[in-house]
Motif scaffolding. Sequence first.
Motif, PDB file in Angstrom:
ATOM      1  N   LYS A  67       0.840  -1.197   0.000  1.00  0.00           N
ATOM      2  CA  LYS A  67       0.000   0.000   0.000  1.00  0.00           C
ATOM      3  C   LYS A  67       0.879   1.252   0.000  1.00  0.00           C
ATOM      4  O   LYS A  67       1.983   1.240   0.551  1.00  0.00           O
ATOM      5  N   SER A  68       0.388   2.301  -0.602  1.00  0.00           N
ATOM      6  CA  SER A  68       1.122   3.563  -0.588  1.00  0.00           C
ATOM      7  C   SER A  68       1.133   4.146   0.822  1.00  0.00           C
ATOM      8  O   SER A  68       0.257   3.825   1.643  1.00  0.00           O
ATOM      9  N   ASN A  69       2.123   5.004   1.090  1.00  0.00           N
ATOM     10  CA  ASN A  69       2.185   5.650   2.399  1.00  0.00           C
ATOM     11  C   ASN A  69       0.912   6.433   2.690  1.00  0.00           C
ATOM     12  O   ASN A  69       0.410   6.437   3.822  1.00  0.00           O
ATOM     13  N   GLU A  70       0.372   7.083   1.667  1.00  0.00           N
ATOM     14  CA  GLU A  70      -0.835   7.876   1.886  1.00  0.00           C
ATOM     15  C   GLU A  70      -2.020   6.991   2.253  1.00  0.00           C
ATOM     16  O   GLU A  70      -2.805   7.332   3.149  1.00  0.00           O
ATOM     17  N   THR A  71      -2.136   5.843   1.582  1.00  0.00           N
ATOM     18  CA  THR A  71      -3.230   4.919   1.900  1.00  0.00           C
ATOM     19  C   THR A  71      -3.125   4.423   3.339  1.00  0.00           C
ATOM     20  O   THR A  71      -4.112   4.374   4.073  1.00  0.00           O
TER      21      THR A  71
END
Length: 327
Positions: A67-71
């Motif tokens: 998962k992306s850091n933002e997610t």
Amino acid sequence: MKTLGKVLLIPAFCFMFMGCSNHEPVKKKEPEDSHITFSQEEQKFEIIYMYDEMQDYIDTVREQTGKSNETVFIEKVFEPFKKKSNMEEISLRYTFKPSSEVDKLGQSIKELEKNKDMTNRIIKEALLKSAKELPGKDKKYVILPANPEDTFTVEQMGGVSGFVLSEYVIVLQLSPSVQEDILKYTVAHEYNHLIAEESNRGMIRGILGGVVLEGKADAFAHTIYPKIEVPWQEPMTTEEREKVVAEITELRYSSDMKSYEKLREGISSKDIPQWANYKIGYEIVQSYRKNHPETSIERWTSMHEAEIIAGSDFEKITAYEGVSSND
């Protein structure tokens, strides 16, 4: 300065850029040292720490889930934040940026945890002093670690920044380098923003309104802590003042956040100093107070910027001839 990103400073001017709502609190048991409550007469305060949620974010990023850091940040920090603050409709892009330097962030959290008792004492003291001078409705201060990438907060803001989310909620972002005096001052500064918002709920503010709003908050914080010096109150030269007045006179009705931020950053090509919006705002409000010493803190905190300017020595900034002070 946070706030007042975001700095103490992202003024309540940013109310115009986000939609907020306040729902009934979500009932969830909090660790005793992560949720502190106290009162000043009938006014209640909450200090809510989100260090554990930020640590969850760090741990999940390290697991490399794909998962992306933002997610991950939205899941582990931002969604819990919305529930705890009762700000279900705020937008991520106007408030926080997830850190990519998770090792440094983890170390910051460890250091901040060690000093949590001191942080509690400072925030509580500043809130009780502020509320004694200027009582209002119940308030929440939500505390998060500052991003390690945010060198501005560390180097120029005394390790603390703050911003307003509603008339009820302030966010403070702390670094381990937080200075006790600046934290006190910031808490008082941001508290004044909350009380101003109580009086002018949902008001759309342009650049001039933001300038005066910050001036009110600094004038209030200086009243509570007159011996604390902050860099954005260093006086301007006559030449600087004239150029700043000319600039905000030109921009006064604009609601362009970038132009407002340039005033904070300084405009070297126009010889406009850093913190120009705070410096001139503070001078305007203090000038009004000098001219109207009978006006209470509560009165000038709730006053429209037009009335403040008209009663100050800076009335030439804009044509508010029809406005008079009803003190």
